[in-house]
Design an enzyme around this catalytic site. Structure first.
Site: not given
Length: 310
Positions: A12, A41, A74, A96, A124, A126, A194, A223, A266
């Site tokens: 992305c 990741h 993240h 991001c 996580h 993030e 997202c 994730s 990713s």
């Protein structure tokens, strides 16, 4: 055997930007460049950047004084930024932009006097970063059951935000549960979710109608890649998460008439190409790609990495 590729799949815009920040920093400043946590990741990406001179650390204490440091895609807690400043580390932030937008939304809701509920996966990076940037109590929920357990008044002024690797479909039941229980709750519009997460999940749902087996290329700690595998399984199609060609057991696709292949946000396309080559080992394949959303979003690099020469 038919091999059908999901569209879109793989990188992305946020991942492309993060990797480019590391590569451009290495080119401009030279090795080593220190990166806090995996930049994204994916083991292949991390090892490729290591070979170019990036060094990955989990704590800033591992970074030599004054060494140029990059925060991963993240995002990080505000305390990490403060620690970097105290250690005298020049920092490039590869967070991001869509993650940064969630941080801003959370901060804005607190300024409005609301308590924030964060939808996401505990542990996580993030989530840790987002919780560490919102100035006030943040309640993490991972399921509808977690909503029922929230010790908050039903008329308390609340707001919700969510982890970017969750799609509209992933969060809608939890959001509905929050709205049923709490009378004064607001949250971002669904268009703020997202785009990459939603697009890749929609593509896998379409793919699952056409194939006997789904291969998801992605890391075990990704994730969004794990969720793509889950979506295939929910559609009653055997789905497997594989990091790369070395993890592909051809027995799981032997005899299949149609195999679907996708990749997490990713995972680089070269890993998909290697999977396709491995499938050719079983015999001739008929390769095609689903029609799907064409993503053309690009995120700008930090100003100090932009070459302003005319």
């Amino acid at each position: 055997m038919k091999v059908i590729l999901a569209q879109p799949r793989g990188f992305c815009a946020g991942v492309v930007r993060a990797i480019e920040i590391v590569e451009q920093a290495l080119e401009k400043y030279g090795a080593p460049i220190y990166v806090r946590h995996e930049i994204v990741h994916n083991g292949y990406v991390v090892e490729s950047l290591k070979a170019k001179g990036a060094r990955f650390v989990e704590t800033l204490a591992e970074v030599p004084h004054g060494a140029r440091t990059i925060f991963s895609a993240h995002g990080v807690a505000r305390s990490v930024e403060e620690e970097a400043a105290a250690l005298g580390l020049p920092v490039l932030d590869a967070t991001c932009p869509l993650v940064a937008k969630v941080h801003s939304q959370g901060e804005r809701y607190v300024q409005q006097g609301r308590t924030v509920v964060l939808i996401g996966h505990a542990g996580h990076p993030e989530i840790e970063g987002t919780m560490g940037r919102i100035p006030g109590p943040v309640y993490l929920v991972q399921s509808e059951a977690d909503v029922d357990r929230l010790g908050l008044a039903c008329d308390a002024p609340l707001a919700y935000v969510s982890q970017t690797t969750l799609s509209v479909d992933d969060t809608k039941c939890i959001i509905a549960a929050l709205k049923r229980r709490f009378s004064d709750i607001v949250g971002p519009e669904t268009k703020d979710i997202c785009y990459a997460t939603q697009n890749r999940q929609s593509a896998v749902r379409e793919l699952s109608r056409l194939v006997d087996v789904i291969l998801v290329v992605g890391a075990k700690n990704s994730s969004n890649s794990n969720r793509l595998r889950e979506i295939g399984a929910e559609a009653k199609v055997p789905a497997f998460l594989i990091a790369d060609r070395s993890e592909l057991d051809l027995e799981i696709v032997r005899g299949a008439k149609a195999v679907g292949v996708t990749a997490g946000a990713s995972a680089p396309e070269i890993l998909v190409e290697e999977i396709i080559e491995a499938l050719r080992g079983l015999g001739p394949i008929e390769l095609s790609m689903l029609p799907g959303v064409e993503e053309n979003i690009e995120f700008k690099l930090p100003a100090e990495l932009v070459d302003r020469r005319v």
